[in-house]
Design an enzyme around this catalytic site. Structure first.
Site, PDB file in Angstrom:
ATOM      1  N   GLU A  84      46.109 -52.892  23.271  1.00 28.36           N
ATOM      2  CA  GLU A  84      46.716 -51.726  22.224  1.00 28.36           C
ATOM      3  C   GLU A  84      47.760 -52.316  21.513  1.00 28.36           C
ATOM      4  OE1 GLU A  84      47.418 -48.186  24.366  1.00 28.36           O
ATOM      5  OE2 GLU A  84      45.396 -47.868  24.963  1.00 28.36           O
ATOM      6  N   ASN A 144      41.745 -55.411  24.004  1.00 24.23           N
ATOM      7  CA  ASN A 144      41.253 -54.402  24.299  1.00 24.23           C
ATOM      8  C   ASN A 144      42.145 -53.539  23.353  1.00 24.23           C
ATOM      9  OD1 ASN A 144      39.650 -52.669  25.676  1.00 24.23           O
ATOM     10  ND2 ASN A 144      41.353 -51.650  26.703  1.00 24.23           N
ATOM     11  N   HIS A 199      37.488 -44.047  22.731  1.00 25.67           N
ATOM     12  CA  HIS A 199      37.878 -42.606  23.086  1.00 25.67           C
ATOM     13  C   HIS A 199      37.251 -41.790  21.955  1.00 25.67           C
ATOM     14  CE1 HIS A 199      39.648 -44.005  26.828  1.00 25.67           C
ATOM     15  NE2 HIS A 199      40.158 -44.674  26.183  1.00 25.67           N
ATOM     16  N   GLU A 213      35.967 -48.188  27.430  1.00 27.59           N
ATOM     17  CA  GLU A 213      36.801 -46.682  28.094  1.00 27.59           C
ATOM     18  C   GLU A 213      36.094 -45.588  27.535  1.00 27.59           C
ATOM     19  OE1 GLU A 213      41.027 -47.067  27.412  1.00 27.59           O
ATOM     20  OE2 GLU A 213      41.208 -49.038  28.179  1.00 27.59           O
ATOM     21  N   ASP A 238      34.394 -42.394  26.455  1.00 27.02           N
ATOM     22  CA  ASP A 238      34.364 -40.787  26.822  1.00 27.02           C
ATOM     23  C   ASP A 238      34.234 -40.021  25.391  1.00 27.02           C
ATOM     24  OD1 ASP A 238      37.053 -41.210  25.918  1.00 27.02           O
ATOM     25  OD2 ASP A 238      37.755 -40.564  27.863  1.00 27.02           O
TER      26      ASP A 238
END
Ligand code: 9MR
Length: 450
Positions: A164, A206, A243, A272, A274
């Site tokens: 990030e 990432n 996400h 990740e 979701d």
């Protein structure tokens, strides 16, 4: 030729997986439900040469409902918080690995690969680091990368080296942080330190909100990866956290994003995943997009049950709080089973033309590995060629559920795997589910050089 091709050396993972498995085999002998390839996320993904993983919290490993699903469905894990800087170096130069080691041990003794998350990040820094700046911080960060990557050497397949580091919004530039203020080269310095500490690990950048190809942030990360690969900075992969806040938030150009990063010569991972309210269509689309891009090597969901999620109020995962499969689970599994095992992808720039290496023969020999109640490991040593392709036959109903140190493809029956060298050395390995036939063992059909 990508910069990473020469980085990988001895294939230690299969050997260590076997050793770790032996130590903890007693823990898994009690498993009574044998997972079947094609009927679980991990097994189905493995048939397509990919992993399907989940974030894992050490605190939940004592919950048998949780570990039952984990062990049955997934062949890759990412520690959700246990490898972050505040967890692994709570006081400067005092390292704490207990919870991370517990997850790694559980994963490896169950044939799952581990993604380390994360070595350098502006967030979840321990207090001592938050207060640092300049060269003191740069050195502390590099020391952290070196120490932690060294501790997990041989146990972690991929590292999220930097997490990030780009800003949201229209600029496409870096996020302001204490690490960024140490100099724009802090990211490549972290990658070089990780490479020196663990030359075999695959090193990833990432981030979130890099899913939409036209977003400035996506373009900014793309330019950095392009710069790294062109200058030989060791980077192997890009992780798209993904996400998503709802079906509409899944961008229609997601596949273009995946294939564009892949065309730079790096693998891409969905790290990740979701999605708010777990819409069937968005989960299906994400899975199909990954399967369509050859270098999209796997998907990790950010938790198992909705109740395990960092945003449990949004019910964004594949299992409900009672551990039952949701509709999105069925959609993902169906997509995995229908997916192509030799994906072509649609890179936005044409791949380089390569001349096939000369063909010839080689020899492949099998070494039996750890045996559990419902599965067993096998490793294969290849001699006589640096690049190779080995065909392995499996006796039905046995199925291979996960592999390491090679790039597998499958025939339509799923009983024949062609494993190609992928720069990870001359030993590859795999886990086979017995599915009721505990006596058959894999056979080498052929070994071809090149
Ligand atoms: O899921 C993690 C949650 O338990 C932590 O409280 C949070 C703290 O920052 O981090 C969550 O995981 C994040 C991941 O490490 C990086 N990408 C975003 C994830 C969700 O916030």
């Amino acid at each position: 030729m990508t910069v990473n091709a020469g980085r990988r050396a001895a294939p230690r993972r299969a050997v260590l997986a076997g050793a770790a498995g032996l130590l903890t085999a007693v823990l898994v002998v009690g498993l009574t439900t044998a997972a079947q390839a094609g009927t679980t996320l991990g097994a189905s993904a493995a048939e397509k040469g990919r992993f399907f993983g989940t974030a894992v919290a050490a605190s939940r490993l004592s919950d048998s409902a949780y570990t039952t699903i984990l062990n049955r469905e997934f062949n890759q894990v990412t520690p959700e918080n246990e490898m972050k800087i505040d967890a692994t170096e709570p006081n400067q130069n005092q390292f704490s690995y207990g919870n991370a080691d517990r997850i790694v041990s559980h994963a490896r003794s169950n044939g799952m690969q581990v993604r380390g998350h994360t070595l350098a990040w502006h967030s979840q820094q321990p207090g001592w680091m938050q207060n640092m700046s300049g060269s003191t911080l740069r050195n502390a960060m590099l020391n952290h990368v070196t120490q932690v990557a060294t501790h997990f050497r041989g146990q972690v397949t991929w590292w999220d080296v930097v997490n990030e580091a780009f800003a949201d919004g229209s600029g496409g530039g870096r996020r302001d942080s204490n690490l960024q203020r140490t100099g724009n080269d802090w990211i490549e310095a972290a990658f070089r330190a990780a490479d020196a500490a663990d030359p075999n690990a695959q090193l990833c950048y990432n981030d979130y909100n890099i899913d939409n190809w036209t977003d400035a942030k996506t373009q900014g990360v793309y330019r950095m990866v392009q710069d790294f690969t062109s200058r030989g900075v060791p980077i192997d992969c890009v992780g798209l956290q993904s996400h998503f806040t709802g079906g509409s938030n899944y961008p229609g150009n997601y596949r273009t994003t995946l294939s564009s990063f892949a065309a730079l010569g790096v693998d891409v991972h969905i790290t990740e995943l979701d999605i708010r309210n777990a819409p069937v269509d968005a989960y299906r689309n994400v899975t199909n997009d990954c399967l369509a891009v050859a270098r999209c090597k796997g998907i990790t969901v950010w938790g198992i049950r909705d109740s395990d999620s960092w945003r449990s109020g949004e019910s964004p995962l594949l299992f409900n709080g009672s551990g039952q499969k949701k509709s999105a689970y069925d959609a993902v599994l169906t997509a995995l089973n229908n997916g192509t095992s030799q994906p072509t992808g649609t890179p936005t720039t044409p791949p380089p033309t390569t001349t096939p290496p000369p063909s010839g023969s080689c020899t492949a020999s099998i070494t039996p590995g750890t045996v559990w109640g419902d599965r067993y490991n096998t490793s294969v040593d290849v001699a006589g060629a640096g690049t190779w392709s080995v065909v392995v036959a499996i006796t039905s109903p046995q199925k291979i559920s996960s592999t390491w140190n090679g790039s597998p493809t499958w025939d339509s029956s799923g009983n024949r795997m062609t494993m190609r060298s992928n720069g990870s050395g001359n030993t590859f390995g795999f886990t086979t589910m017995t599915n009721g036939n505990s006596s058959a063992r894999p056979q080498i059909v052929s070994c071809s050089a090149g």
